[in-house]
Design a protein around this motif. Structure first.
Motif, mmCIF file in Angstrom:
data_model
loop_
_atom_site.group_PDB
_atom_site.id
_atom_site.type_symbol
_atom_site.label_atom_id
_atom_site.label_comp_id
_atom_site.label_asym_id
_atom_site.label_seq_id
_atom_site.Cartn_x
_atom_site.Cartn_y
_atom_site.Cartn_z
ATOM 1 N N PHE A 26 0.844 -1.174 0.000
ATOM 2 C CA PHE A 26 0.000 0.000 0.000
ATOM 3 C C PHE A 26 0.886 1.232 0.000
ATOM 4 N N GLU A 27 0.609 2.104 -0.917
ATOM 5 C CA GLU A 27 1.350 3.357 -1.021
ATOM 6 C C GLU A 27 0.799 4.344 0.006
ATOM 7 N N THR A 28 1.684 4.981 0.727
ATOM 8 C CA THR A 28 1.263 6.019 1.660
ATOM 9 C C THR A 28 0.822 7.227 0.857
ATOM 10 N N GLY A 29 -0.360 7.744 1.160
ATOM 11 C CA GLY A 29 -0.908 8.866 0.417
ATOM 12 C C GLY A 29 -0.273 10.187 0.790
ATOM 13 N N SER A 30 -0.555 11.200 -0.022
ATOM 14 C CA SER A 30 -0.013 12.533 0.231
ATOM 15 C C SER A 30 -1.102 13.600 0.320
ATOM 16 N N VAL A 31 -2.283 13.279 -0.171
ATOM 17 C CA VAL A 31 -3.378 14.246 -0.220
ATOM 18 C C VAL A 31 -4.664 13.568 0.239
ATOM 19 N N VAL A 32 -5.491 14.318 0.951
ATOM 20 C CA VAL A 32 -6.817 13.830 1.297
ATOM 21 C C VAL A 32 -7.831 14.667 0.521
ATOM 22 N N GLN A 33 -8.735 13.978 -0.175
ATOM 23 C CA GLN A 33 -9.786 14.665 -0.932
ATOM 24 C C GLN A 33 -11.078 14.579 -0.126
ATOM 25 N N VAL A 34 -11.670 15.724 0.139
ATOM 26 C CA VAL A 34 -12.924 15.789 0.883
ATOM 27 C C VAL A 34 -14.048 16.062 -0.108
ATOM 28 N N ASN A 35 -15.030 15.172 -0.146
ATOM 29 C CA ASN A 35 -16.201 15.333 -1.002
ATOM 30 C C ASN A 35 -17.404 15.612 -0.113
ATOM 31 N N PHE A 36 -18.186 16.618 -0.517
ATOM 32 C CA PHE A 36 -19.345 17.032 0.271
ATOM 33 C C PHE A 36 -20.539 17.183 -0.646
ATOM 34 N N GLN A 37 -21.573 16.389 -0.395
ATOM 35 C CA GLN A 37 -22.822 16.408 -1.151
ATOM 36 C C GLN A 37 -22.590 16.278 -2.656
ATOM 37 N N THR A 95 -3.105 5.131 0.138
ATOM 38 C CA THR A 95 -3.804 5.459 -1.098
ATOM 39 C C THR A 95 -4.981 4.512 -1.317
ATOM 40 N N GLY A 96 -6.122 5.093 -1.629
ATOM 41 C CA GLY A 96 -7.325 4.297 -1.894
ATOM 42 C C GLY A 96 -8.224 4.099 -0.695
ATOM 43 N N GLN A 97 -7.741 4.383 0.502
ATOM 44 C CA GLN A 97 -8.615 4.252 1.668
ATOM 45 C C GLN A 97 -9.632 5.386 1.661
ATOM 46 N N ILE A 98 -10.829 5.077 2.108
ATOM 47 C CA ILE A 98 -11.901 6.061 2.082
ATOM 48 C C ILE A 98 -12.794 5.875 3.312
ATOM 49 N N LEU A 99 -13.288 6.983 3.829
ATOM 50 C CA LEU A 99 -14.275 6.985 4.906
ATOM 51 C C LEU A 99 -15.494 7.747 4.403
ATOM 52 N N ILE A 100 -16.671 7.264 4.772
ATOM 53 C CA ILE A 100 -17.911 7.884 4.290
ATOM 54 C C ILE A 100 -18.851 8.115 5.456
ATOM 55 N N GLU A 103 -11.094 10.705 1.085
ATOM 56 C CA GLU A 103 -10.336 9.684 0.370
ATOM 57 C C GLU A 103 -8.869 10.075 0.323
ATOM 58 N N ILE A 104 -8.008 9.104 0.529
ATOM 59 C CA ILE A 104 -6.575 9.346 0.458
ATOM 60 C C ILE A 104 -6.122 9.155 -0.989
ATOM 61 N N LEU A 105 -5.447 10.163 -1.521
ATOM 62 C CA LEU A 105 -4.927 10.121 -2.886
ATOM 63 C C LEU A 105 -3.407 10.047 -2.854
#
Length: 124
Positions: free
Chosen positions: A32-43, A97-102, A111-113
């Protein structure tokens, strides 16, 4: 009928080769690659992309109330959420990378990018 219970050299060799192959396969294909950015999605829309290498708290008010996202030490999590079961909070920290919480009631996902995408698509 009596079964033999002797352990032969060939048996040991098969077990050893199998263990070496399993360890090799895990190290080669399941990293698993360690991510560098977290993407926040809202609605349904991207709220923002934030570096994992900063300390930041993001507060978003959804249908159910306020959700708090925390970014710290290269990780991200839902610190608090208004929903009854708290599943998103209980998942804890994510960093690969690829982990996500909802948070489904508030329609928020984090989501971790990283450099590569861990999957082709994601459906809820």
């Amino acid at each position: 009928m009596k079964l033999r219970s002797k352990f032969f050299l060939g048996d040991s060799l098969v077990i050893l080769v199998s263990l070496v192959f399993i360890i090799f396969a895990f190290k080669t294909f399941w990293h698993f690659e360690t991510g560098s950015v977290v993407q926040v999605n809202f609605q349904g829309k991207t709220y923002g992309n934030f570096s994992l290498f900063q300390d930041k708290k993001i507060s978003l008010a959804g249908r159910e109330g306020e959700s708090m996202i925390e970014i710290k030490n290269g990780q991200a999590r839902f610190k608090s959420a208004p929903c009854k079961n708290q599943y998103c909070v209980q998942q804890g920290w994510i960093r690969f990378t690829g982990q996500i919480l909802i948070c489904i009631p508030n329609e928020i996902s984090i989501e971790i990018l990283g450099k590569t995408k861990a999957y082709d698509s994601l459906n809820y």
